[in-house]
Design a protein around this motif. Sequence first.
Motif, PDB file in Angstrom:
ATOM      1  N   LEU A 298     -31.896   8.675  10.032  1.00 46.76           N
ATOM      2  CA  LEU A 298     -31.652   9.917   9.332  1.00 46.76           C
ATOM      3  C   LEU A 298     -31.323  10.837  10.250  1.00 46.76           C
ATOM      4  CD1 LEU A 298     -32.447  11.277   6.698  1.00 46.76           C
ATOM      5  CD2 LEU A 298     -34.601  11.926   7.564  1.00 46.76           C
ATOM      6  N   LEU A 299     -31.527  11.057  11.455  1.00 45.52           N
ATOM      7  CA  LEU A 299     -31.138  12.011  12.267  1.00 45.52           C
ATOM      8  C   LEU A 299     -29.841  11.737  12.562  1.00 45.52           C
ATOM      9  CD1 LEU A 299     -34.358  12.763  12.273  1.00 45.52           C
ATOM     10  CD2 LEU A 299     -34.064  13.372  14.648  1.00 45.52           C
ATOM     11  N   VAL A 300     -29.371  10.717  12.898  1.00 43.21           N
ATOM     12  CA  VAL A 300     -27.995  10.227  13.288  1.00 43.21           C
ATOM     13  C   VAL A 300     -27.087  10.857  11.967  1.00 43.21           C
ATOM     14  CG1 VAL A 300     -26.118   8.466  13.848  1.00 43.21           C
ATOM     15  CG2 VAL A 300     -28.456   8.558  14.952  1.00 43.21           C
ATOM     16  N   LEU A 301     -27.282  10.250  10.925  1.00 41.76           N
ATOM     17  CA  LEU A 301     -26.546  10.411   9.715  1.00 41.76           C
ATOM     18  C   LEU A 301     -26.430  11.921   9.612  1.00 41.76           C
ATOM     19  CD1 LEU A 301     -27.388   8.004   6.938  1.00 41.76           C
ATOM     20  CD2 LEU A 301     -25.523   7.699   8.332  1.00 41.76           C
ATOM     21  N   ASP A 302     -27.556  12.954   9.964  1.00 40.38           N
ATOM     22  CA  ASP A 302     -27.703  14.101   9.498  1.00 40.38           C
ATOM     23  C   ASP A 302     -26.577  14.731  10.587  1.00 40.38           C
ATOM     24  OD1 ASP A 302     -28.292  16.919   9.047  1.00 40.38           O
ATOM     25  OD2 ASP A 302     -30.309  16.355   8.956  1.00 40.38           O
ATOM     26  N   ALA A 303     -26.964  14.268  11.875  1.00 40.86           N
ATOM     27  CA  ALA A 303     -25.912  14.974  13.017  1.00 40.86           C
ATOM     28  C   ALA A 303     -24.493  14.611  12.685  1.00 40.86           C
ATOM     29  CB  ALA A 303     -26.265  14.625  14.332  1.00 40.86           C
ATOM     30  N   ALA A 304     -24.042  13.667  12.118  1.00 38.78           N
ATOM     31  CA  ALA A 304     -22.695  13.358  11.843  1.00 38.78           C
ATOM     32  C   ALA A 304     -22.249  13.885  10.351  1.00 38.78           C
ATOM     33  CB  ALA A 304     -22.525  11.581  11.708  1.00 38.78           C
ATOM     34  N   GLY A 305     -23.158  14.711   9.799  1.00 38.37           N
ATOM     35  CA  GLY A 305     -22.501  15.468   8.758  1.00 38.37           C
ATOM     36  C   GLY A 305     -22.652  14.741   7.549  1.00 38.37           C
TER      37      GLY A 305
END
Length: 367
Positions: free
Chosen positions: A66-73
């Motif tokens: 979740l955090l990676v996808l969020d960080a990737a926009g």
Amino acid sequence: MKKIPLLDLQAQYATIRDDIRQAVDNVLEGGAYIMGPEVKKLEQEIAEFCGVKHAIGVANGTDALLLVLDAAGVGPGDEVITTPFTFFASAEVISQLGATPVFADIDPKTYNIDVEQVRAKITNKTKAIIPVHIFGQPAEMDELMKLAEQHNLFVLEDAAQAIDAEFKNKKIGNWGHAGTFSFFPTKNLGGYGDGGMIVTNDDQIAEKVRILRVHGSNPKYYHSMIGYNSRLDELQAAALRIKLRHLRDWNDARRQKAAIYDELLKDLPVVTPYHAEDRRHVYHLYIIQADDRAGLMNHLKENGIATGIYYPVPLHRQNVYESLGYGVGSIPISEKMADRTFAIPLYPELTREDQEYIAQTIRNYYK
């Protein structure tokens, strides 16, 4: 009658009990319980182990995705392509960010997402691809990265089941723009509770994830984005540092026992796992196929042998995704494998005697 579990965590603990207790006691004596020195050291050791610049501990493997996808926009209006033959979290996190999961079918041998099926699903809304290194065997990362580069797509490796696996002599987690691991207790590197890790060579992604995991704050009490409370527990980190020292040996033992199964089961009417030559498969699970799965599993149960189905309902057929419009037969290979595959016991401490008993029990079913 023998009783053979699918996984024996007590047997593993018995081999490292003193070290684990000392590590836990050190944390309790030290008094730093959140984001302390053990987390920092584990992050450094995982980064070195995987050959990446950054490793960031989080609360669990799902949060890692979740955090990676969020960080990737990734957000509303975006599409993210992934496999339906996996645990629900791989798609759940896409939906949680308001994006749409798009499911691509799998290779019938490796059970990993099929590159050509991914290619066919790309649209102008596609933002990212999440290959899942299912059961511990890496997906075809070189071709996936070429495809992603052609379309300017972000690639997140879901390596929850595949820490220490390699594709073409390069560690998993080091191929995509980021990778994630789960430390759920049953994983090859499992804690004594939940835990997860993000690995990446992308400085910007790493910086954003570090902020997101502590409520979007940097420094503390100063918030630049809406974040999460997702921190790897200090006690878990201490235990995982002990286990990491043994991981390579444990995975080698899994590979050796998988090879024994391959030999013992080769003449039987079951399909044993395919192991691609250019990959280091770490056998998180030993998955076989059978025409009469229910009958064979029940026979094994009656003889004291635990089994498990991974996964009985592919994600595109889950009730929550009914609105996406995938009908029965729309992703045929994943549906077929969901009906045919199951796991038999495999763990480093499993004895040759127990493996022979399991194989003989399967052989007896077909007599």
